[in-house]
Design an enzyme around this catalytic site. Structure first.
Site, mmCIF file in Angstrom:
data_model
loop_
_atom_site.group_PDB
_atom_site.id
_atom_site.type_symbol
_atom_site.label_atom_id
_atom_site.label_comp_id
_atom_site.label_asym_id
_atom_site.label_seq_id
_atom_site.Cartn_x
_atom_site.Cartn_y
_atom_site.Cartn_z
ATOM 1 C CD GLU B 234 39.759 43.689 35.355
ATOM 2 O OE1 GLU B 234 39.569 42.448 35.455
ATOM 3 O OE2 GLU B 234 38.870 44.492 35.040
ATOM 4 C CB CYS B 271 35.783 41.949 36.135
ATOM 5 S SG CYS B 271 35.693 43.699 35.812
#
Lengths: 491, 491
Positions: B234, B271
């Protein structure tokens, strides 16, 4: 002889992929019901043209007409059952977690998730299944059921059959009102066309069935793209069969008959062909080997799929038989191609010679004779990832060898009890995949409706009003699909 | 200041991985209930040590103690909810198709399938979540729930916190009777250790949260192994927010307040931080920008996670603000690190300058002002794969812009309606993943119990007597799990 088609030009390939990309949004937004009807129509079209298709394929592949007719039936079953599974919502994996406005310290909003299609998929069909793993085969059925346009690269060994099948798919698409570009069929015998397809920015996933070298090349190209894409390459397997003495003593003749058929069926040209038999020195094994040898000797040679495969079989067979400590136990009735062969070696020789671990694609099986269960375990531990592994044993033998049972499971996608690996049922519980090098991703299957998931990804909707959600996620469940709602499966 | 630990030596790493491999079979064969209890015990251990953990992490990361205490709570929720989901059988995806002895032309044998763990998993924790995405964070919880031993490489920015958390996991493993080697914790600030981990033959999958360069390097190493393994990296996202004029006219002050908090929360080190706001010239946008600028100006600068991140933020921010046609709309209260910043540019400038598409990790957001909806659509079409995208709109605006809605969906894993992207709920319906470069495989998530599936593969059992099957697949369903039986979900 197969007709030869010219490779598609790169500008034409680009135009084809542009059309596929333009078809993506309208196609993915068709209803589950419309996609189901489209796939059923393809199946109906194949059935209506069955006799001509079978004749054409028989001419191109030397596969018998009965086998090919069966394969058409299986292909239709795949198309229909994947379409029906998709309609029931299995592939959507809908999850709903409703809002918790009173949760402390902060409320939880409504969150829902479903699978959506990835985009245009490139399909590389196999040589050995001109219908079930080719143009309108499993990968195409999965991708179309997922909502992805498909671009098939015809297998050069049966390019005319592929053309004819493609025509049926295109006609079904048109009759079903599907967008132009939802399906395309291209020819390309050169590596360059395959590479151009897999590295093209409009392609979003790849399905492949074939050789290790071919499948690995596509995988590498896809991973080296500026934006990598998933590749499911099914690259074959030697499908080890572990034969324990007790079961053989009980029923060696039956097992030998089953394996004679399984080794030589379709001239051994199945990715689930049992290429490796592992036994332990015993009276049971002796009887089994005698019965199997006698039966193999009666099986005639037969023409293989195409000259390249026949040549590869002859060469790999010869190389294997030439290895130190390898004996030929039985050969079938001589002929120009595809001679059935049973060879044997010791566990010690097998363990030290990696060449003996390689697939010999054709009606060939190598028996590895172990001195004792410890040697059999060592052989099991040295075997690479497989589509299938089989255990022929009594129940007490199963319980007596937990280490062997564990080792077998870790190296395969399908574990068979007292059966044969050939014959792949098309059901949701099927796994046709396995640890590398059987496939490039052991987490997926290419047979059974779960194969659809290779070409989908989850998309989550947060805090949407009910009427703005896709129907699959609306409260009233207007599609009547299976959904995991606050942890419970409901329909 | 963070304590510095020596990198593990390669021989010690090899010993650690040997232990993890030896733990695999005994661990995967523990019961779902035992694994659930183990993970619950980890959660209880974290809670019992919460205050000390929070103090330690606050010293290493500068994240506030409230935020860190919340993160510990979230980490415990993850551990417990994934363990409970695994116990309910969701991750096993059990499928049963019972035999059809009377089927023509041939009977169908009994076939069953369930997910099994891949083997030891390497976890690379993130800098910005010392608990929830680190040592005992989501990847570890998923892998352990799947039945995979875990080897965590501590993030050097909070190595002491990581050590302490690892001690809690190891103690819980021991108290729960888990095999030695089920969990290991290693230090390695150098690239070499990361590479050695990912390329080691005993590692079977990788979970990573961090930078694009780091995540892509692991992905490449894993694919170039003799036997490739799956990597879920990720790698972050700019999380575009599409602001339509009608909704802003209705509620600009509310939206501005939400976005001030979302952009600056945790010094923007999420994020899911909204790094890109896209609006259309309008009165609504003017009011929104005025409110947002005024509010941002009141937010103080704050220390960032570690000096490297503060330096990267200062540099990337300066580089972005220096681009032609980029104006600074507002900055927060000056300080040595982490100055909140709102900048703006035109759609034309944004479209021609790829640097403006890059993440500026920190409390920074770029407003892209479009002349009209056509320009907004063009911007949407040029955006790369994202973890999230948000639409701020009225319902009639939603209906008026189907092309925009479609384009947004194709480029993200989570689509938010009139909300903010920060705040990732840990529920089965969550998708924390997205098209490349948000992650290396858009088909999986790293948040929510479906994250477990990254570390499992299907294994099919054909023709087994009921009592030789794993309990999960036995007729009587002794585990009481959810299973798809002949096409119907049952428990």
């Amino acid at each position: 002889m197969p007709v030869t088609y010219n490779d598609i030009s790169l500008p034409d390939l680009d135009r084809t992929l542009t059309l596929a990309t333009q078809a993506f949004v309208p196609y993915k937004n068709t209803s589950l019901r419309a996609r189901r009807d489209f796939l059923h129509r393809v199946a109906t079209g194949l059935e209506a043209d069955r006799d001509a298709l079978v004749r054409l394929a028989a001419g191109e592949t030397h596969l018998g007409t009965d086998r090919l007719a069966g394969e058409v039936a299986r292909t239709c079953w795949q198309l229909r059952s994947y379409a029906d599974g998709a309609l029931a919502g299995h592939a959507l994996e809908a999850r709903i977690d409703t809002a918790l406005p009173d949760r402390k310290p902060a409320p939880r909003v409504d969150i829902r998730k479903m699978m959506v299609p990835l985009g245009p998929v490139a399909v590389f069909g196999s040589s050995n299944f001109p219908f079930a793993y080719s143009t309108a085969g499993g990968d195409t059925a999965c991708a179309l059921a997922a909502g992805c346009p498909v671009v098939v690269k015809a297998h050069p060994a049966h390019a005319s059959t592929s053309e004819r099948v493609a025509g049926i798919v295109l006609e079904a698409a048109e009759k079903s009102g599907m967008p132009a570009g939802v399906f395309a069929h291209v020819h390309g015998a050169s590596f360059e066309i395959g590479k151009a397809l897999v590295t093209h920015p409009f392609i979003k996933a790849v399905g492949f069935t074939g050789s290790t070298a071919g499948g690995k090349a596509l995988f590498d190209w896809a991973n080296l793209r500026p934006k990598p894409i998933p590749v499911f390459s099914e690259m074959g397997s030697i499908n080890p069969v572990f034969l324990l003495p007790g079961k053989l003593e009980e029923s060696a003749p039956t097992v030998a008959a089953q394996y004679t058929a399984s080794i030589t069926q379709g001239v051994g040209q199945f990715c689930t062909n049992p290429g490796l038999l592992i036994g332990i020195k015993s009276q049971g094994l002796d009887i089994f080997v005698e019965e199997l040898s006698r039966a193999i000797a009666k099986v005639p040679s037969a023409p293989m799929l195409h000259p390249g495969i026949a040549k590869a079989y002859a060469e790999k067979r010869a190389a294997a038989l030439k290895q130190a400590g390898v004996d030929t136990l039985a050969t079938g009735i001589e002929g120009p191609e595809g001679l059935p062969t049973l060879a044997s070696t010791t566990a010690a020789r097998f363990l030290e010679n990696p060449l003996l671990h390689q697939e010999v694609f054709g009606p060939y099986s190598l028996l590895v004779v172990c001195e004792n269960p410890g040697e059999m375990l060592a052989v099991a531990q040295h075997i690479e990832g497989q589509l299938t592994s089989t255990l022929v044993a009594t129940e007490s033998e199963f319980h007596a060898h937990p280490g062997l049972v564990e080792t077998i499971q870790q190296r395969c996608g399908r574990f068979i009890w007292n059966g044969v690996p050939t014959g792949v049922e098309v059901v949701p519980s099927m796994q046709h995949g396995g640890p590398y090098p059987a496939t490039t991703d052991s987490r997926f299957t290419s047979v059974g409706e779960d194969g659809i998931k290779r070409f989908m990804r989850p998309l989550c909707f947060q805090q949407f009003p009910d009427h703005l959600l896709p129907e699959a996620l609306q409260d009233a469940n207007p599609l009547g699909i299976w959904r995991l709602v606050n942890g419970e499966w409901k329909r």
